[in-house]
Design a protein around this motif. Structure first.
Motif, PDB file in Angstrom:
ATOM      1  N   GLU A 295       0.853  -1.191   0.000  1.00  0.00           N
ATOM      2  CA  GLU A 295       0.000   0.000   0.000  1.00  0.00           C
ATOM      3  C   GLU A 295       0.890   1.242   0.000  1.00  0.00           C
ATOM      4  N   ARG A 296       0.330   2.347  -0.459  1.00  0.00           N
ATOM      5  CA  ARG A 296       1.105   3.591  -0.530  1.00  0.00           C
ATOM      6  C   ARG A 296       1.654   3.954   0.852  1.00  0.00           C
ATOM      7  N   ASN A 349       0.903  -3.720  -9.802  1.00  0.00           N
ATOM      8  CA  ASN A 349       0.110  -2.678  -9.148  1.00  0.00           C
ATOM      9  C   ASN A 349      -1.359  -3.078  -9.184  1.00  0.00           C
ATOM     10  N   GLN A 355       1.306   4.379  -9.064  1.00  0.00           N
ATOM     11  CA  GLN A 355       2.149   4.275  -7.877  1.00  0.00           C
ATOM     12  C   GLN A 355       3.624   4.302  -8.278  1.00  0.00           C
ATOM     13  N   THR A 452       6.313   1.194  -1.572  1.00  0.00           N
ATOM     14  CA  THR A 452       5.509   2.102  -2.396  1.00  0.00           C
ATOM     15  C   THR A 452       5.585   3.482  -1.755  1.00  0.00           C
ATOM     16  N   GLU A 454       5.091   7.470  -0.755  1.00  0.00           N
ATOM     17  CA  GLU A 454       3.926   8.302  -0.433  1.00  0.00           C
ATOM     18  C   GLU A 454       3.520   9.162  -1.619  1.00  0.00           C
ATOM     19  N   PHE A 456       3.762  10.175  -5.806  1.00  0.00           N
ATOM     20  CA  PHE A 456       3.998   9.635  -7.132  1.00  0.00           C
ATOM     21  C   PHE A 456       5.010  10.512  -7.853  1.00  0.00           C
TER      22      PHE A 456
END
Length: 461
Positions: A295-296, A349, A355, A452, A454, A456
């Motif tokens: 997850e981000r 993804n 992401q 991943t 926070e 992009f």
């Protein structure tokens, strides 16, 4: 700070304190630690690293049979055949100025000619081949010119497929005879690291020996003594009459005597270990050909080269088992020096947003208790725990494969900078390969981390 003391402080802190209560010099990263898929292969490794410091002549490691030898206990009585590796790392610190020679003697006990082929090999001295120099934590190295120390250069070159011209490509051994695979000097206060991938079409015995250069015959009209490298018969005599080299390294802690609260002596390796490569596809699980990204803002990690008291809560010990060993040397090939880690990450993804994913090698403090956190420090100091080359390969959008090499220097508790950063659209997948050969002069374990980010990022690197 000494490594054991640092680890002890971490153990004391994490055993009774929460994340927020850790002493200020430590960082607790809440990230999942997963068991590394795969396992070691069954290729044998002639593994000679004890004693590391050589101060006398004699036997470092011998798989010859003990019968007919003056010191039977110096020989482990195990022939080798087919594919096997040879790894040696030793330092010369003699009490005299003569050059020490290291020789690998190979004997054919059969009634047929045996051919030993060197598929790949390299050997380096600290000076002048690979001196220790200060390097940044990450240096991209497309041409193989960045290294620090013989272990760093050796495994980087082997990873790239380099073959050292000073090593023979093959030796032919008649029935019942012996030949030298190599005989190379180690000048005083110098170290030599050697790695070879070989194939023997018949059973052979192998011995790693150390002998000082030999005085030449003096002529009547001179008092100048000249020296030469040892001849085959002199190596054979040493193998037959020689003892194990002393002084020995510290004996290891027996496995049944290891206590988490006490210092464990792993010992150095002298014997035949089982396993030259750890190859795996790292995925979500059996039957799932993809690795879902975190997850981000989150991450997960896979331990590398784990030892008995440092599995990061996974209870997975990756150290290669020993087929034969001397009683005062390591029970396992702790550190897996020379083991090739070849890992494929089919990143996918599964989210509905674009992401950015980063892949990094890290050196957290060694611990065996938690699989939901890694412990780092703000300012890593002291001993270097990893010094070597990592290869990262990936496919571009047009299907072409790019491979990049990075030389890393990490101290205990160092989080490590991302090696690569990828942008993935929703539903997009990208296969990433990470491989390296665990270098001598490194201290395990490390972890491979997928995070991943926070934010992009608009480009990948």
């Amino acid at each position: 700070m000494l490594p054991f003391l640092s680890s002890l402080l971490v153990a004391q802190a994490t055993s009774s304190l929460t994340f927020r209560e850790l002493p200020p010099q430590f960082i607790a990263e809440p990230q999942q630690v997963r068991t590394l898929p795969g396992k070691l292969n069954d290729v044998l490794v002639f593994n000679s690293n004890s004693p590391e410091v050589v101060q006398t002549e004699g036997v470092l490691l011998s798989t010859f049979p003990p019968n007919g030898k003056q010191v039977p206990s110096a020989h482990l009585n195990k022939p080798m055949e087919g594919r096997f590796d040879i790894f040696t790392h030793h330092i010369s610190r003699p009490n005299q100025p003569r050059t020490l020679y290291q020789g690998i003697l190979v004997h054919n006990p059969t009634s047929q000619t045996v051919i030993v082929r060197v598929l790949q090999g390299a050997s380096y001295l600290t000076s002048p081949d690979a001196p220790f120099v200060q390097l940044p934590p990450v240096v991209e190295d497309p041409s193989g010119r960045i290294f620090s120390g013989p272990g760093s250069r050796l495994m980087g070159d082997i990873l790239r497929g380099f073959n050292d011209p000073q090593l023979a490509r093959r030796i032919t051994i008649p029935p019942g005879q012996s030949r030298m695979l190599f005989s190379l000097p180690i000048s005083p206060s110098n170290a030599r690291s050697t790695f070879m991938r070989v194939y023997s079409d018949g059973p052979v015995y192998v011995a790693n020996l150390a002998m000082y250069e030999v005085p030449d015959q003096l002529s009547e009209d001179t008092e100048v003594i000249t020296y030469r490298s040892p001849h085959l018969n002199e190596w054979r005599y040493l193998m037959t009459k020689g003892n194990l080299i002393f002084p020995r390294d510290l004996a290891p802690t027996p496995p049944n005597a290891i206590r988490p609260e006490e210092k464990t002596i792993y010992g150095r390796v002298a014997g035949i270990s089982v396993g030259s490569e750890w190859e795996a596809t790292v995925s979500d699980g059996p039957g799932k050909p993809y690795l879902s990204i975190p997850e981000r803002g989150k991450a997960f990690s896979y331990p590398l080269s784990t030892v008995t008291t440092g599995t990061h809560g996974t209870q997975q010990v990756q150290s290669a088992p020993m087929l034969v060993r001397y009683p005062d040397t390591a029970y396992q090939a702790h550190g897996n020096y020379g083991v090739h880690y070849s890992l494929t990450l089919p990143l996918s993804n599964k989210t509905n947003e674009r992401q950015t994913v980063a892949v990094a090698l890290q050196t957290p403090f060694k611990q065996d208790q938690y699989a939901d956190r890694l412990i780092f420090t703000h300012r890593p100091q002291g001993q270097i725990f990893f010094r070597g080359t990592v290869r990262v390969a990936y496919k571009e959008q047009d299907g072409t494969t790019q491979a990049r090499y990075f030389h890393l220097v990490q101290r205990q508790g160092q989080q490590g900078e991302p090696l690569m950063r990828f942008n993935l659209a929703p539903g997009e997948s990208r296969e990433v390969e990470v491989d390296f050969i665990y270098p001598p002069d490194a201290t395990p374990p490390q972890v491979l981390t997928v995070r991943t980010l926070e934010l992009f990022y608009g480009d990948s690197r």
